[in-house]
Write an enzyme that holds these catalytic residues in place. Sequence first.
Site, PDB file in Angstrom:
ATOM      1  N   LYS A  92      11.706 -10.445-163.171  1.00 36.32           N
ATOM      2  CA  LYS A  92      12.537  -9.270-163.466  1.00 36.32           C
ATOM      3  C   LYS A  92      13.773  -9.722-164.217  1.00 36.32           C
ATOM      4  CE  LYS A  92      13.716  -4.951-163.179  1.00 36.32           C
ATOM      5  NZ  LYS A  92      13.768  -4.954-164.671  1.00 36.32           N
ATOM      6  N   GLN A 113      19.315 -15.370-163.642  1.00 32.03           N
ATOM      7  CA  GLN A 113      18.690 -14.171-163.069  1.00 32.03           C
ATOM      8  C   GLN A 113      17.969 -14.468-161.745  1.00 32.03           C
ATOM      9  OE1 GLN A 113      18.857 -11.371-165.517  1.00 32.03           O
ATOM     10  NE2 GLN A 113      18.703 -10.143-163.687  1.00 32.03           N
ATOM     11  N   LYS A 116      20.742 -14.377-159.116  1.00 29.98           N
ATOM     12  CA  LYS A 116      21.311 -13.027-159.064  1.00 29.98           C
ATOM     13  C   LYS A 116      20.360 -12.094-158.303  1.00 29.98           C
ATOM     14  CE  LYS A 116      22.549 -11.403-163.080  1.00 29.98           C
ATOM     15  NZ  LYS A 116      22.710 -10.678-164.362  1.00 29.98           N
ATOM     16  N   LYS A 128      13.707 -13.441-168.270  1.00 34.03           N
ATOM     17  CA  LYS A 128      14.526 -12.884-169.351  1.00 34.03           C
ATOM     18  C   LYS A 128      13.744 -12.990-170.644  1.00 34.03           C
ATOM     19  CE  LYS A 128      18.750 -11.222-169.899  1.00 34.03           C
ATOM     20  NZ  LYS A 128      19.591 -10.526-168.907  1.00 34.03           N
ATOM     21  N   GLY A 167      16.911  -3.713-170.134  1.00 33.29           N
ATOM     22  CA  GLY A 167      17.816  -3.905-171.263  1.00 33.29           C
ATOM     23  C   GLY A 167      18.789  -5.052-171.059  1.00 33.29           C
ATOM     24  N   ASP A 168      19.459  -5.412-172.114  1.00 33.45           N
ATOM     25  CA  ASP A 168      20.575  -6.366-172.108  1.00 33.45           C
ATOM     26  C   ASP A 168      21.286  -6.112-173.444  1.00 33.45           C
ATOM     27  OD1 ASP A 168      21.583  -8.907-170.484  1.00 33.45           O
ATOM     28  OD2 ASP A 168      21.679  -9.496-172.576  1.00 33.45           O
ATOM     29  N   THR A 211      25.584  -1.363-163.820  1.00 30.68           N
ATOM     30  CA  THR A 211      26.190  -2.701-163.933  1.00 30.68           C
ATOM     31  C   THR A 211      27.708  -2.582-163.921  1.00 30.68           C
ATOM     32  OG1 THR A 211      24.280  -3.337-165.268  1.00 30.68           O
ATOM     33  CG2 THR A 211      26.125  -4.883-165.195  1.00 30.68           C
ATOM     34  N   ASN A 242      27.375  -1.238-172.921  1.00 29.46           N
ATOM     35  CA  ASN A 242      26.988  -0.577-171.668  1.00 29.46           C
ATOM     36  C   ASN A 242      27.850  -1.018-170.491  1.00 29.46           C
ATOM     37  OD1 ASN A 242      25.115  -1.084-169.049  1.00 29.46           O
ATOM     38  ND2 ASN A 242      24.650   0.884-169.987  1.00 29.46           N
ATOM     39  N   SER A 385      17.780  -1.394-161.106  1.00 28.47           N
ATOM     40  CA  SER A 385      16.450  -1.475-161.717  1.00 28.47           C
ATOM     41  C   SER A 385      15.376  -1.537-160.630  1.00 28.47           C
ATOM     42  CB  SER A 385      16.336  -2.729-162.588  1.00 28.47           C
ATOM     43  OG  SER A 385      16.881  -2.521-163.868  1.00 28.47           O
TER      44      SER A 385
HETATM   45  P1  NDP Z   1      25.723  -4.117-175.163  1.00 26.50           P
HETATM   46  O1  NDP Z   1      24.833  -4.499-176.276  1.00 26.50           O
HETATM   47  O2  NDP Z   1      25.690  -2.708-174.681  1.00 26.50           O
HETATM   48  O3  NDP Z   1      27.238  -4.466-175.512  1.00 26.50           O
HETATM   49  C1  NDP Z   1      27.617  -5.767-175.824  1.00 26.50           C
HETATM   50  C2  NDP Z   1      29.078  -5.779-176.177  1.00 26.50           C
HETATM   51  O4  NDP Z   1      29.501  -7.127-176.304  1.00 26.50           O
HETATM   52  C3  NDP Z   1      29.399  -5.102-177.500  1.00 26.50           C
HETATM   53  O5  NDP Z   1      30.690  -4.585-177.428  1.00 26.50           O
HETATM   54  C4  NDP Z   1      29.321  -6.267-178.488  1.00 26.50           C
HETATM   55  O6  NDP Z   1      30.098  -6.058-179.673  1.00 26.50           O
HETATM   56  C5  NDP Z   1      29.908  -7.381-177.665  1.00 26.50           C
HETATM   57  N1  NDP Z   1      29.339  -8.671-178.076  1.00 26.50           N
HETATM   58  C6  NDP Z   1      28.042  -9.056-178.036  1.00 26.50           C
HETATM   59  N2  NDP Z   1      27.881 -10.284-178.515  1.00 26.50           N
HETATM   60  C7  NDP Z   1      29.095 -10.696-178.877  1.00 26.50           C
HETATM   61  C8  NDP Z   1      29.588 -11.892-179.424  1.00 26.50           C
HETATM   62  N3  NDP Z   1      28.776 -12.932-179.715  1.00 26.50           N
HETATM   63  N4  NDP Z   1      30.930 -11.960-179.648  1.00 26.50           N
HETATM   64  C9  NDP Z   1      31.731 -10.921-179.341  1.00 26.50           C
HETATM   65  N5  NDP Z   1      31.332  -9.763-178.819  1.00 26.50           N
HETATM   66  C10 NDP Z   1      30.036  -9.663-178.574  1.00 26.50           C
HETATM   67  O7  NDP Z   1      25.376  -5.126-173.974  1.00 26.50           O
HETATM   68  P2  NDP Z   1      25.669  -4.968-172.410  1.00 26.50           P
HETATM   69  O8  NDP Z   1      26.940  -4.229-172.202  1.00 26.50           O
HETATM   70  O9  NDP Z   1      24.445  -4.488-171.770  1.00 26.50           O
HETATM   71  O10 NDP Z   1      25.846  -6.499-171.969  1.00 26.50           O
HETATM   72  C11 NDP Z   1      27.123  -7.133-171.908  1.00 26.50           C
HETATM   73  C12 NDP Z   1      27.034  -8.367-171.034  1.00 26.50           C
HETATM   74  O11 NDP Z   1      26.652  -7.976-169.703  1.00 26.50           O
HETATM   75  C13 NDP Z   1      25.997  -9.415-171.452  1.00 26.50           C
HETATM   76  O12 NDP Z   1      26.470 -10.693-171.068  1.00 26.50           O
HETATM   77  C14 NDP Z   1      24.786  -9.073-170.588  1.00 26.50           C
HETATM   78  O13 NDP Z   1      23.929 -10.172-170.411  1.00 26.50           O
HETATM   79  C15 NDP Z   1      25.490  -8.687-169.294  1.00 26.50           C
HETATM   80  N6  NDP Z   1      24.733  -7.860-168.356  1.00 26.50           N
HETATM   81  C16 NDP Z   1      24.187  -6.672-168.752  1.00 26.50           C
HETATM   82  C17 NDP Z   1      23.526  -5.890-167.826  1.00 26.50           C
HETATM   83  C18 NDP Z   1      22.966  -4.554-168.177  1.00 26.50           C
HETATM   84  O14 NDP Z   1      22.474  -3.865-167.278  1.00 26.50           O
HETATM   85  N7  NDP Z   1      23.037  -4.097-169.406  1.00 26.50           N
HETATM   86  C19 NDP Z   1      23.345  -6.329-166.428  1.00 26.50           C
HETATM   87  C20 NDP Z   1      24.050  -7.560-166.117  1.00 26.50           C
HETATM   88  C21 NDP Z   1      24.695  -8.288-167.055  1.00 26.50           C
HETATM   89  P3  NDP Z   1      29.463  -5.318-180.957  1.00 26.50           P
HETATM   90  O15 NDP Z   1      29.417  -3.860-180.608  1.00 26.50           O
HETATM   91  O16 NDP Z   1      30.386  -5.624-182.080  1.00 26.50           O
HETATM   92  O17 NDP Z   1      28.111  -5.906-181.140  1.00 26.50           O
HETATM   93  O1  2IT Z   2      21.464  -9.557-166.799  1.00 27.76           O
HETATM   94  C1  2IT Z   2      20.953  -8.624-166.155  1.00 27.76           C
HETATM   95  O2  2IT Z   2      20.959  -8.612-164.914  1.00 27.76           O
HETATM   96  C2  2IT Z   2      20.351  -7.517-166.909  1.00 27.76           C
HETATM   97  N1  2IT Z   2      20.397  -7.516-168.135  1.00 27.76           N
HETATM   98  C3  2IT Z   2      19.638  -6.411-166.173  1.00 27.76           C
HETATM   99  C4  2IT Z   2      18.248  -6.823-165.813  1.00 27.76           C
HETATM  100  C5  2IT Z   2      17.386  -5.745-165.221  1.00 27.76           C
HETATM  101  O3  2IT Z   2      16.209  -6.059-164.998  1.00 27.76           O
HETATM  102  O4  2IT Z   2      17.835  -4.632-164.955  1.00 27.76           O
END
Ligand code: NDP
Ligand code: 2IT
Length: 453
Positions: A92, A113, A116, A128, A167-168, A211, A242, A385
């Site tokens: 997952k 993961q 976590k 992943k 997603g991520d 998240t 997100n 999830s």
């Molecule tokens: P999104 O794609 O929704 O948003 C990512 C954000 O981070 C955007 O604002 C993006 O900017 C910025 N970003 C991405 N890469 C870079 C970079 N190299 N340098 C600077 N800014 C960057 O992703 P999420 O919000 O889903 O994910 C954010 C973090 O949270 C990640 O580390 C992810 O692994 C983690 N995460 C996500 C989960 C989820 O459920 N979605 C769960 C747990 C952890 P821009 O808009 O300019 O691209």
């Molecule tokens: O980093 C993370 O925990 C996620 N991107 C969410 C993974 C999931 O299966 O919901």
Amino acid sequence: MTSLEKVEKVLNHIKSCSPGQDEFYQAVHEVLYSLLPLLKEDSRYFDYNILHRIVMPERTIIFRVTWLDDNGKIQTNLGYRVQFSSTLGPFKGGLRFHPSVNLGIIKFLGFEQIFKNSLTGLGIGGGKGGSNFDPKGKSENEIMKFCQAFMSELYRHIGKHTDIPAGDIGVGSKEIGYLFGEYKKINNEFDGILTGKGVNWGGSKGRKEATGYGSVYFAENWLNANEDSIKDKICAVSGSGNVATYTIEKLYDMGAKPVTCSDSKGTIYHKAGIDLATLKAVKEINKQSLEAYAVLHPDSKYIPTSAYPKDGHAVWHIPCDVAFPSATQNELTLVDAKALVKNGCKLINEGANMPTTPEALEFIQQNDILFSPGKAANAGGVATSQLEMSQNASMEQWSFEEVDIKLRQIMRNIFNIAYDTAKEFDHAGDLITGANIAGFRKVADSMIEQGAV
Ligand code: NDP
Ligand code: 2IT
């Protein structure tokens, strides 16, 4: 050989057999060193060769994704799914679409993961995946075509009892929709093989918010344990995707004031408080750069990356009580950690995966500041999830409130287990050690019970 020497041997081994995977080494280094208090008192983990086994994915799938762009030209990307550990349940974890994606990044994310997912207390293994596809500048049609091409290979490796991606970065509900549609077409089955689905077709209410909300619930637990609370706190949030958006939403809900957000091009500092509606309109709906936010709010300040401090990020140099790194890996450096401590920040709460560099972590641990590791603080997403999988299996749909109550309880449980485990190993207050040992111990004990597989 001492436990330390054995840990070093594992690290050297992965470096020699999987070269060029820096983020993966970083994640493994942090976890293995923090396990030393446990490894010193229980030799079984060496007897059963757990460390060598746990750093090796059960299966790594790398595939070509070929698709037609709007000009009819053939484009090619690399696709990945790293099925790291199925000890506690089906693999997952999310899918990341970003040009920086490579095997080392997917392996670091998959490795994190495992622990976590273990911390959530739910039956989910770790994995992943993703691609070096860059969704930026692509048309809707191209994104759909890419997702379909990606799923036309991935479908054979996943399944509701095998592997359930989500997603991520770069993969939100829209991409999950296109991926799901293609899977359904190929298999002729309406199955819960992805999470983060639309709420009209099998998605869970509250997954989109989970998240970010969970990250704030975790921070609240940590502050409460220190006779404090998030209410009235000035908060610095990085990212504007997100996780960041729903962190900001929940911070307002709990009486705090988020004053920053950022993206890959710059940072917004809005002393009056980030305007959530504008943020959603700019990033979620119009997919613009945050510069557009500053145009709509002339009282806010836009700091482009060209004006960032050397080796640092402007967002962490804005005075705050609590910092929520919620964008990407290694986005909080030593320079940034020093600025946060100097400005009196009380808590750094990781919403992203591995946002803090090792040098910054070392500095944080030497200073009087609370720290929440991502594998604990951002686990609310994957936990919800699993709630989605549970609803799919029973053909139910729970209300937003029901999901939120469960999410709050899960975040409290994760906090308690990380906090109590740190204490058990004489590391009171060190949630890195607490979360890593608690997450690892459950997986490792289960691996021993399941034999040499
Ligand atoms: P999104 O794609 O929704 O948003 C990512 C954000 O981070 C955007 O604002 C993006 O900017 C910025 N970003 C991405 N890469 C870079 C970079 N190299 N340098 C600077 N800014 C960057 O992703 P999420 O919000 O889903 O994910 C954010 C973090 O949270 C990640 O580390 C992810 O692994 C983690 N995460 C996500 C989960 C989820 O459920 N979605 C769960 C747990 C952890 P821009 O808009 O300019 O691209
Ligand atoms: O980093 C993370 O925990 C996620 N991107 C969410 C993974 C999931 O299966 O919901």
